[in-house]
Design a protein around this motif. Structure first.
Motif, PDB file in Angstrom:
ATOM      1  N   UNK A  44    -111.876  89.426 115.692  1.00  0.00           N
ATOM      2  CA  UNK A  44    -111.271  90.711 116.030  1.00  0.00           C
ATOM      3  C   UNK A  44    -111.811  91.822 115.137  1.00  0.00           C
ATOM      4  N   UNK A  45    -112.007  91.503 113.854  1.00  0.00           N
ATOM      5  CA  UNK A  45    -112.521  92.502 112.916  1.00  0.00           C
ATOM      6  C   UNK A  45    -113.922  92.953 113.318  1.00  0.00           C
ATOM      7  N   UNK A  46    -114.756  91.998 113.745  1.00  0.00           N
ATOM      8  CA  UNK A  46    -116.120  92.318 114.180  1.00  0.00           C
ATOM      9  C   UNK A  46    -116.084  93.233 115.403  1.00  0.00           C
ATOM     10  N   UNK A  47    -115.309  92.856 116.413  1.00  0.00           N
ATOM     11  CA  UNK A  47    -115.213  93.668 117.635  1.00  0.00           C
ATOM     12  C   UNK A  47    -114.659  95.051 117.336  1.00  0.00           C
ATOM     13  N   UNK A  67    -119.499  92.201 123.432  1.00  0.00           N
ATOM     14  CA  UNK A  67    -119.401  91.730 122.051  1.00  0.00           C
ATOM     15  C   UNK A  67    -118.878  90.295 121.952  1.00  0.00           C
ATOM     16  N   UNK A  68    -118.239  89.837 123.005  1.00  0.00           N
ATOM     17  CA  UNK A  68    -117.586  88.529 122.984  1.00  0.00           C
ATOM     18  C   UNK A  68    -118.512  87.370 122.610  1.00  0.00           C
ATOM     19  N   UNK A  69    -119.777  87.295 123.120  1.00  0.00           N
ATOM     20  CA  UNK A  69    -120.647  86.175 122.746  1.00  0.00           C
ATOM     21  C   UNK A  69    -120.883  86.079 121.245  1.00  0.00           C
ATOM     22  N   UNK A  96    -109.604 104.976 125.026  1.00  0.00           N
ATOM     23  CA  UNK A  96    -109.506 104.577 123.620  1.00  0.00           C
ATOM     24  C   UNK A  96    -108.169 103.890 123.333  1.00  0.00           C
ATOM     25  N   UNK A  97    -107.115 104.416 123.905  1.00  0.00           N
ATOM     26  CA  UNK A  97    -105.797 103.812 123.716  1.00  0.00           C
ATOM     27  C   UNK A  97    -105.762 102.400 124.282  1.00  0.00           C
ATOM     28  N   UNK A  98    -106.371 102.205 125.448  1.00  0.00           N
ATOM     29  CA  UNK A  98    -106.411 100.884 126.079  1.00  0.00           C
ATOM     30  C   UNK A  98    -107.193  99.888 125.237  1.00  0.00           C
ATOM     31  N   UNK A  99    -108.237 100.370 124.553  1.00  0.00           N
ATOM     32  CA  UNK A  99    -109.032  99.474 123.704  1.00  0.00           C
ATOM     33  C   UNK A  99    -108.240  99.025 122.482  1.00  0.00           C
ATOM     34  N   UNK A 100    -107.270  99.826 122.064  1.00  0.00           N
ATOM     35  CA  UNK A 100    -106.375  99.416 120.989  1.00  0.00           C
ATOM     36  C   UNK A 100    -106.992  99.386 119.611  1.00  0.00           C
ATOM     37  N   UNK A 142    -114.954 100.753 116.909  1.00  0.00           N
ATOM     38  CA  UNK A 142    -114.629 101.925 116.105  1.00  0.00           C
ATOM     39  C   UNK A 142    -115.838 102.844 115.985  1.00  0.00           C
ATOM     40  N   UNK A 143    -116.990 102.269 115.646  1.00  0.00           N
ATOM     41  CA  UNK A 143    -118.200 103.073 115.456  1.00  0.00           C
ATOM     42  C   UNK A 143    -118.653 103.707 116.770  1.00  0.00           C
ATOM     43  N   UNK A 144    -118.667 102.924 117.833  1.00  0.00           N
ATOM     44  CA  UNK A 144    -119.063 103.473 119.136  1.00  0.00           C
ATOM     45  C   UNK A 144    -118.064 104.540 119.574  1.00  0.00           C
TER      46      UNK A 144
END
Length: 219
Positions: free
Chosen positions: A107-110, A17-19, A154-158, A115-117
């Motif tokens: 951050x909101x986009x990522x 998602x970063x690009x 999931x916890x690591x993704x924050x 969240x959806x995935x």
């Protein structure tokens, strides 16, 4: 193992998602197609409901399904043998660091995509768990390990709202001894939760009964 690959792909999503998130023009274009993105995660949860033998009242399906997907306040319906397990499921959300406007939009986009995935992955894991025909002692331990692994991812993704509380509760249920699981279902039938009836509660009851069935525990 399969669950390890799932976790690795989830963690790799941040880089994928970063690009889009790092380029204002690309971010603007990506945000234009974000409307209704939650629909990506709906089907696995519908199939989880079907596998658990549940359905919502006609006319309320969409709103009730979204409440279940979000898992908010769901843990208040869980029955645990000790307070430590309950406390672990109540722990959720993440503190938000101060960010400038650009970083916040990125951050909101990522987070929205993660969240959806994450919801889709959780729904599919729950659906597949409900379709397991039988679980022995080793199988129960393996399933609990897999579910707890993905919870750690999931916890690591924050991402706020993850991991979904049902993942932890099912991991708890499958490792219960026969007597303890019977006791949980007996407490449920004795009306320990009659003051808080809800559609979500019916789903939890069905999940508890399904776990008892696949573990060949008569209730």
């Amino acid at each position: 193992s399969f669950i390890t690959h799932v976790g690795e792909h989830m963690l790799a999503l941040v880089q994928a998602l970063e690009p889009f998130a790092s380029d204002p023009d690309a971010l603007g274009l990506a945000n234009e197609v974000m409307s209704g993105v939650l629909e990506v995660a709906v089907q696995p949860w519908k199939e989880f409901m079907a596998a658990a033998g549940c359905s919502f009242k006609a006319g309320y399906e969409k709103s009730q399904l979204e409440i279940l997907m979000r898992g908010k306040d769901l843990s208040k319906y869980f029955l645990y043998e000790n307070d430590e397990d309950a406390l672990e499921d109540d722990m959720g959300g993440h503190d938000k660091d101060e960010e400038d406007e650009g970083e916040e939009a990125s951050a909101a986009f990522c987070n929205q995509w993660l969240d959806v995935v994450g919801l889709a992955v959780a729904g599919r894991l729950l659906e597949r768990t409900m379709r397991i025909p039988r679980l022995g002692h080793k199988g129960s331990e393996h399933l609990a390990t897999d579910l707890n692994y993905i919870r750690n991812v999931f916890t690591a993704l924050g991402v706020s709202g993850h991991p979904h509380p049902l993942l932890g509760y099912i991991a708890h249920l499958v490792t219960l001894e026969d007597v303890a699981l019977r006791s949980t279902i007996k407490r449920r039938r004795q009306g320990v939760d009659v003051e808080v009836p809800s559609e979500a509660l019916e789903v939890i009851k069905r999940v508890e009964l399904r776990i008892a069935y696949v573990k060949n525990i008569s209730v």
